[in-house]
Write an enzyme that holds these catalytic residues in place. Sequence first.
Site, PDB file in Angstrom:
ATOM      1  N   ASP A 175      12.581  -7.163   3.871  1.00  9.39           N
ATOM      2  CA  ASP A 175      11.085  -7.910   4.149  1.00  9.39           C
ATOM      3  C   ASP A 175      11.216  -6.927   2.825  1.00  9.39           C
ATOM      4  O   ASP A 175      11.038  -5.911   3.168  1.00  9.39           O
ATOM      5  CB  ASP A 175      10.048  -7.022   4.672  1.00  9.39           C
ATOM      6  CG  ASP A 175      10.605  -8.100   5.941  1.00  9.39           C
ATOM      7  OD1 ASP A 175      11.049  -9.106   5.882  1.00  9.39           O
ATOM      8  OD2 ASP A 175      10.119  -7.258   7.513  1.00  9.39           O
ATOM      9  N   MET A 180       4.865 -13.127 -13.591  1.00  8.57           N
ATOM     10  CA  MET A 180       4.045 -12.008 -13.298  1.00  8.57           C
ATOM     11  C   MET A 180       4.494 -10.594 -12.992  1.00  8.57           C
ATOM     12  O   MET A 180       5.539 -10.432 -11.870  1.00  8.57           O
ATOM     13  CB  MET A 180       3.156 -12.282 -11.758  1.00  8.57           C
ATOM     14  CG  MET A 180       1.836 -13.596 -11.975  1.00  8.57           C
ATOM     15  SD  MET A 180       1.747 -14.025 -10.317  1.00  8.57           S
ATOM     16  CE  MET A 180       3.078 -14.746  -9.459  1.00  8.57           C
ATOM     17  N   ARG A 181       4.639  -9.572 -13.835  1.00  4.94           N
ATOM     18  CA  ARG A 181       5.082  -8.215 -13.451  1.00  4.94           C
ATOM     19  C   ARG A 181       4.430  -7.737 -12.446  1.00  4.94           C
ATOM     20  O   ARG A 181       3.062  -7.326 -12.134  1.00  4.94           O
ATOM     21  CB  ARG A 181       4.605  -7.433 -14.972  1.00  4.94           C
ATOM     22  CG  ARG A 181       5.497  -8.057 -16.001  1.00  4.94           C
ATOM     23  CD  ARG A 181       6.939  -8.636 -15.669  1.00  4.94           C
ATOM     24  NE  ARG A 181       7.837  -8.239 -17.672  1.00  4.94           N
ATOM     25  CZ  ARG A 181       8.848  -8.815 -17.451  1.00  4.94           C
ATOM     26  NH1 ARG A 181       9.312  -7.940 -16.486  1.00  4.94           N
ATOM     27  NH2 ARG A 181       8.523  -9.085 -18.710  1.00  4.94           N
ATOM     28  N   GLY A 231      11.944  -8.295  10.933  1.00  4.23           N
ATOM     29  CA  GLY A 231      12.236  -9.446  11.953  1.00  4.23           C
ATOM     30  C   GLY A 231      11.874  -8.519  13.446  1.00  4.23           C
ATOM     31  O   GLY A 231      12.044  -6.916  12.777  1.00  4.23           O
ATOM     32  N   ILE A 283      13.918  -5.695  15.470  1.00  5.37           N
ATOM     33  CA  ILE A 283      14.299  -4.526  13.999  1.00  5.37           C
ATOM     34  C   ILE A 283      12.856  -3.571  14.106  1.00  5.37           C
ATOM     35  O   ILE A 283      12.757  -2.528  14.564  1.00  5.37           O
ATOM     36  CB  ILE A 283      15.300  -4.567  13.267  1.00  5.37           C
ATOM     37  CG1 ILE A 283      15.966  -5.377  12.686  1.00  5.37           C
ATOM     38  CG2 ILE A 283      15.238  -3.691  12.255  1.00  5.37           C
ATOM     39  CD1 ILE A 283      17.077  -6.037  12.142  1.00  5.37           C
ATOM     40  N   SER A 328      11.679 -15.020  15.834  1.00  9.54           N
ATOM     41  CA  SER A 328      11.816 -16.163  15.772  1.00  9.54           C
ATOM     42  C   SER A 328      12.923 -17.165  16.240  1.00  9.54           C
ATOM     43  O   SER A 328      14.752 -15.847  16.271  1.00  9.54           O
ATOM     44  CB  SER A 328      11.940 -17.503  15.063  1.00  9.54           C
ATOM     45  OG  SER A 328      12.136 -16.632  13.642  1.00  9.54           O
ATOM     46  N   SER A 381      -2.825  -4.825   5.168  1.00 11.27           N
ATOM     47  CA  SER A 381      -2.022  -5.701   5.756  1.00 11.27           C
ATOM     48  C   SER A 381      -1.982  -6.421   7.123  1.00 11.27           C
ATOM     49  O   SER A 381      -1.810  -5.699   8.464  1.00 11.27           O
ATOM     50  CB  SER A 381      -0.360  -5.397   4.906  1.00 11.27           C
ATOM     51  OG  SER A 381       0.214  -6.103   5.193  1.00 11.27           O
ATOM     52  N   VAL A 440       1.166  -7.535   8.264  1.00 15.11           N
ATOM     53  CA  VAL A 440       3.009  -7.306   8.673  1.00 15.11           C
ATOM     54  C   VAL A 440       3.386  -6.214   9.415  1.00 15.11           C
ATOM     55  O   VAL A 440       2.871  -4.907   9.895  1.00 15.11           O
ATOM     56  CB  VAL A 440       3.535  -7.225   7.294  1.00 15.11           C
ATOM     57  CG1 VAL A 440       4.923  -6.967   8.019  1.00 15.11           C
ATOM     58  CG2 VAL A 440       3.044  -8.366   6.199  1.00 15.11           C
ATOM     59  N   ASP A 447       4.393  -6.435  16.380  1.00 14.03           N
ATOM     60  CA  ASP A 447       5.740  -5.665  16.644  1.00 14.03           C
ATOM     61  C   ASP A 447       5.270  -4.095  16.905  1.00 14.03           C
ATOM     62  O   ASP A 447       5.675  -3.805  17.518  1.00 14.03           O
ATOM     63  CB  ASP A 447       6.543  -5.971  15.843  1.00 14.03           C
ATOM     64  CG  ASP A 447       7.011  -7.338  14.912  1.00 14.03           C
ATOM     65  OD1 ASP A 447       7.461  -8.275  16.083  1.00 14.03           O
ATOM     66  OD2 ASP A 447       7.506  -7.692  14.059  1.00 14.03           O
TER      67      ASP A 447
END
Length: 309
Positions: free
Chosen positions: A14, A28-29, A39, A42, A138, A249, A251, A255
């Site tokens: 990631d 794009m900087r 995952g 993990i 997945s 976020s 993300v 999990d």
Amino acid sequence: MKTIATLTMNPTIDVSYDVGKVRHTHKMRTDNEHYAPGGGGINVARVFARLGGHARCFYLSGGATGPALDGLIDLHQLVRTRIAIAGPTRVAADVLEHDTGKEYRFTPAGPHVSEAEWQDCLDQLAEADCDVMVLSGSLPPGVPDDYYARVSRMMRQRGSQVVLDSSGKALAAGIAEGGLLLIKPSQGELQQYVGRKLEDVAAIGNAAMEIVESGKARLVAVTMGHEGAVLARAGGPVFLPALKIDAASAVGAGDSFVAAMVHALCRGDDELQAFRRGMAAGSAAVLRAGTDLARPADIERMLERIAPL
């Protein structure tokens, strides 16, 4: 304290960046570049270990990117068992656009896994020594839809409890196998499983209770994003509304939820307290941009704001 192992069949490296504005064609900087092992399984192990638990990661790793994933897992000081595959470990990108605060997420399907490779994974899991096995994420191309069901059957025969967090056919096959300690579908994943729209908390609770009452799983925790979550159990469904926070976020929220709930169950908390801790961890995960996941101090702060059950 019970120990866990996690299985990640389709892990990721990631990578997260910040960018001023997302524009097509233009270079794009970026800044705030960060890499993390990812995952489902993990991520669960990362948070579980932060909370003081012992977790072993089983995962597939291969190609030129495989050693990078191995190194990132080692940086997090996780105990690991790597199953070698030929295909390259996928790289997922998370981009935060400063101008709008929007998050863009790019996730490849993952490498094709041969029958010999997924069979090797089954053989190595036969040596897993844990109280709870967490099957999360997945399935990559080439792995049969009933793979988690096969692993669940094998682990339960060896005396381990099993937690399942997946989607689609992999989730359905795992539920059909039954005997699960916990499953954690999102609202959308549960709708796909039951084949009908679940428009409110009552409908979600009823659908989740059907799984519990059928004996397929002891606990079903359904996450509903900014709406909250429902827990189905023998005593009936309960609902917790989401905390009002500024999300940076999405993300790793699910999990983190699984890791904290399983950690609480492993240390002997009752299912309602474990559910509250899962909610707190899911909320804690979205406080920070990128792929850092839930932190213990943030979980405790969030827990103080969640109503008792």
